[in-house]
Design a protein around this motif. Structure first.
Motif, PDB file in Angstrom:
ATOM      1  N   ARG A   1       0.848  -1.186   0.000  1.00 43.14           N
ATOM      2  CA  ARG A   1       0.000   0.000   0.000  1.00 43.14           C
ATOM      3  C   ARG A   1       0.887   1.241   0.000  1.00 43.14           C
ATOM      4  O   ARG A   1       1.995   1.231   0.548  1.00 43.14           O
ATOM      5  N   ALA A   2       0.371   2.324  -0.584  1.00 45.90           N
ATOM      6  CA  ALA A   2       1.123   3.579  -0.567  1.00 45.90           C
ATOM      7  C   ALA A   2       1.246   4.109   0.857  1.00 45.90           C
ATOM      8  O   ALA A   2       2.308   4.616   1.252  1.00 45.90           O
ATOM      9  N   GLU A   3       0.181   3.973   1.629  1.00 44.88           N
ATOM     10  CA  GLU A   3       0.221   4.435   3.021  1.00 44.88           C
ATOM     11  C   GLU A   3       1.153   3.545   3.842  1.00 44.88           C
ATOM     12  O   GLU A   3       0.987   2.329   3.897  1.00 44.88           O
ATOM     13  N   GLY A   4       2.157   4.149   4.447  1.00 47.97           N
ATOM     14  CA  GLY A   4       3.099   3.402   5.272  1.00 47.97           C
ATOM     15  C   GLY A   4       4.126   2.626   4.489  1.00 47.97           C
ATOM     16  O   GLY A   4       4.803   1.746   5.035  1.00 47.97           O
ATOM     17  N   SER A   5       4.281   2.913   3.197  1.00 47.55           N
ATOM     18  CA  SER A   5       5.239   2.171   2.377  1.00 47.55           C
ATOM     19  C   SER A   5       6.668   2.434   2.828  1.00 47.55           C
ATOM     20  O   SER A   5       6.988   3.484   3.377  1.00 47.55           O
ATOM     21  N   ALA A   6       7.529   1.457   2.585  1.00 43.12           N
ATOM     22  CA  ALA A   6       8.925   1.541   2.999  1.00 43.12           C
ATOM     23  C   ALA A   6       9.740   2.323   1.972  1.00 43.12           C
ATOM     24  O   ALA A   6       9.462   2.247   0.771  1.00 43.12           O
ATOM     25  N   PRO A   7      10.737   3.078   2.402  1.00 43.98           N
ATOM     26  CA  PRO A   7      11.600   3.767   1.436  1.00 43.98           C
ATOM     27  C   PRO A   7      12.449   2.772   0.653  1.00 43.98           C
ATOM     28  O   PRO A   7      12.819   1.719   1.163  1.00 43.98           O
ATOM     29  N   ALA A   8      12.736   3.117  -0.590  1.00 45.71           N
ATOM     30  CA  ALA A   8      13.531   2.237  -1.434  1.00 45.71           C
ATOM     31  C   ALA A   8      15.000   2.618  -1.460  1.00 45.71           C
ATOM     32  O   ALA A   8      15.818   1.894  -2.028  1.00 45.71           O
ATOM     33  N   GLU A   9      15.339   3.763  -0.856  1.00 46.45           N
ATOM     34  CA  GLU A   9      16.721   4.219  -0.896  1.00 46.45           C
ATOM     35  C   GLU A   9      17.668   3.174  -0.311  1.00 46.45           C
ATOM     36  O   GLU A   9      17.358   2.518   0.681  1.00 46.45           O
ATOM     37  N   ASP A  10      18.821   3.062  -0.934  1.00 44.54           N
ATOM     38  CA  ASP A  10      19.914   2.197  -0.471  1.00 44.54           C
ATOM     39  C   ASP A  10      19.635   0.709  -0.649  1.00 44.54           C
ATOM     40  O   ASP A  10      20.464  -0.119  -0.261  1.00 44.54           O
ATOM     41  N   LEU A  11      18.495   0.345  -1.222  1.00 43.49           N
ATOM     42  CA  LEU A  11      18.239  -1.066  -1.487  1.00 43.49           C
ATOM     43  C   LEU A  11      18.861  -1.448  -2.825  1.00 43.49           C
ATOM     44  O   LEU A  11      18.702  -0.746  -3.822  1.00 43.49           O
ATOM     45  N   LYS A  12      19.568  -2.570  -2.839  1.00 41.82           N
ATOM     46  CA  LYS A  12      20.139  -3.110  -4.062  1.00 41.82           C
ATOM     47  C   LYS A  12      19.426  -4.409  -4.394  1.00 41.82           C
ATOM     48  O   LYS A  12      19.219  -5.263  -3.531  1.00 41.82           O
ATOM     49  N   GLY A  13      19.084  -4.563  -5.660  1.00 45.94           N
ATOM     50  CA  GLY A  13      18.345  -5.743  -6.064  1.00 45.94           C
ATOM     51  C   GLY A  13      19.148  -6.677  -6.933  1.00 45.94           C
ATOM     52  O   GLY A  13      20.369  -6.810  -6.784  1.00 45.94           O
ATOM     53  N   VAL A  14      18.490  -7.354  -7.863  1.00 46.09           N
ATOM     54  CA  VAL A  14      19.151  -8.315  -8.725  1.00 46.09           C
ATOM     55  C   VAL A  14      20.187  -7.601  -9.584  1.00 46.09           C
ATOM     56  O   VAL A  14      20.033  -6.435  -9.951  1.00 46.09           O
ATOM     57  N   ALA A  15      21.260  -8.323  -9.876  1.00 49.24           N
ATOM     58  CA  ALA A  15      22.361  -7.799 -10.693  1.00 49.24           C
ATOM     59  C   ALA A  15      22.957  -6.528 -10.095  1.00 49.24           C
ATOM     60  O   ALA A  15      23.588  -5.739 -10.812  1.00 49.24           O
ATOM     61  N   GLY A  16      22.760  -6.309  -8.784  1.00 48.29           N
ATOM     62  CA  GLY A  16      23.312  -5.142  -8.122  1.00 48.29           C
ATOM     63  C   GLY A  16      22.628  -3.837  -8.463  1.00 48.29           C
ATOM     64  O   GLY A  16      23.139  -2.751  -8.142  1.00 48.29           O
TER      65      GLY A  16
END
Length: 269
Positions: A13-28
């Protein structure tokens, strides 16, 4: 960019969503959030020469690549799930771009909303039960050797007894697996039985008689763990894993024409 795709990890949900900063995903690749229609999709940009349909067919046969990709995928999902109810998406779900992600959030809005409502305040636990196939079945008395049977006939009788013993052992093991599942699902709000893992994946030679997933209220997690502990013993090993983001309870219908090809590694997070 026609040489890049958008890899989708999870929806919240948009309400209370987690920040995406500093997250690394697949293939870096860096993770970012796309907010639309009251929902948030967590995505990365990935190169299609590695994540396009044809390259993926080859890559999915590479166990090292698959393991590395799964770890990166799950790490993003778990990071988001620590702060907000999260609907994970299957491993290696790649769309053409952000517009297609927004179209997905529109088209499947009610599905995502219902799933997020169902899993709010709950976690997934995994339970596997193993039985040693060489252990004699309970109640087996063995046959007496009167010393009057020829060596050839004695061998055949011993072979037949061994086969009967193994079949009875399997029957008893499956009954116990069913019993464990019935006990655990009485505490869970939802449950699923997955296919037993291949011994090469589980790393164990014993029979896996239960590979279950259980959606449990947060305030009953300790109770569930105690229940699992009480089911161990008498020749059966019961293993508890988790808690996990609710992969087993956030599944959606298979993609229709025009949606991406999805890959998956197996039943467990």
């Amino acid at each position: 960019m026609n040489d890049a795709g958008t890899y989708l990890y999870a929806v919240t949900r948009a309400e209370g969503s987690a920040p995406a900063e500093d997250l690394k995903g697949v293939a870096g690749e860096a993770v970012r959030a796309i907010t639309h229609a009251g929902l948030v999709a967590y995505v990365s940009t990935v190169p299609l020469d590695r994540f396009g349909e044809e390259p993926l067919r080859r890559s999915m046969e590479d166990l090292d690549w698959l393991s590395e990709t799964a770890r990166a995928h799950h790490s993003v999902v778990e990071a988001v799930a620590r702060t907000t109810p999260t609907a994970p998406v299957r491993l290696v779900t790649v769309y053409s771009g952000e517009d297609q992600i927004r179209e997905l959030l529109d088209r499947r809005h009610d599905d995502f909303t219902a799933t997020l409502a169902r899993i709010t305040g709950r976690q997934e636990w995994g339970v596997k039960a193993y039985v040693d196939p060489t252990a004699p079945p309970s109640g087996e008395g063995g046959e007496k050797d009167e010393g009057t049977t020829s060596p050839g006939l004695a061998y055949l009788k011993k072979r037949q007894a061994s086969l009967r013993s193994r079949e009875e052992n399997w029957r008893q093991a499956t009954v116990r697996g069913e019993h464990i599942h019935d006990v655990l699902k009485s505490v869970a709000v939802a449950s699923q039985r997955h296919r037993p893992q291949d011994p090469q994946l589980s790393g164990r030679a014993e029979w896996m008689v239960l590979n279950g997933a259980y959606l449990v209220d947060l305030d009953r997690g300790a109770e569930f763990a105690r229940l699992v502990a009480g089911l161990r013993g008498e020749g059966i090993d019961v293993q508890l894993t988790g808690p996990w983001a609710p992969y087993s309870f956030a599944a959606f219908a298979e993609p229709t024409r025009g949606e991406p090809t999805r890959g998956e590694t197996g039943d467990d997070p």
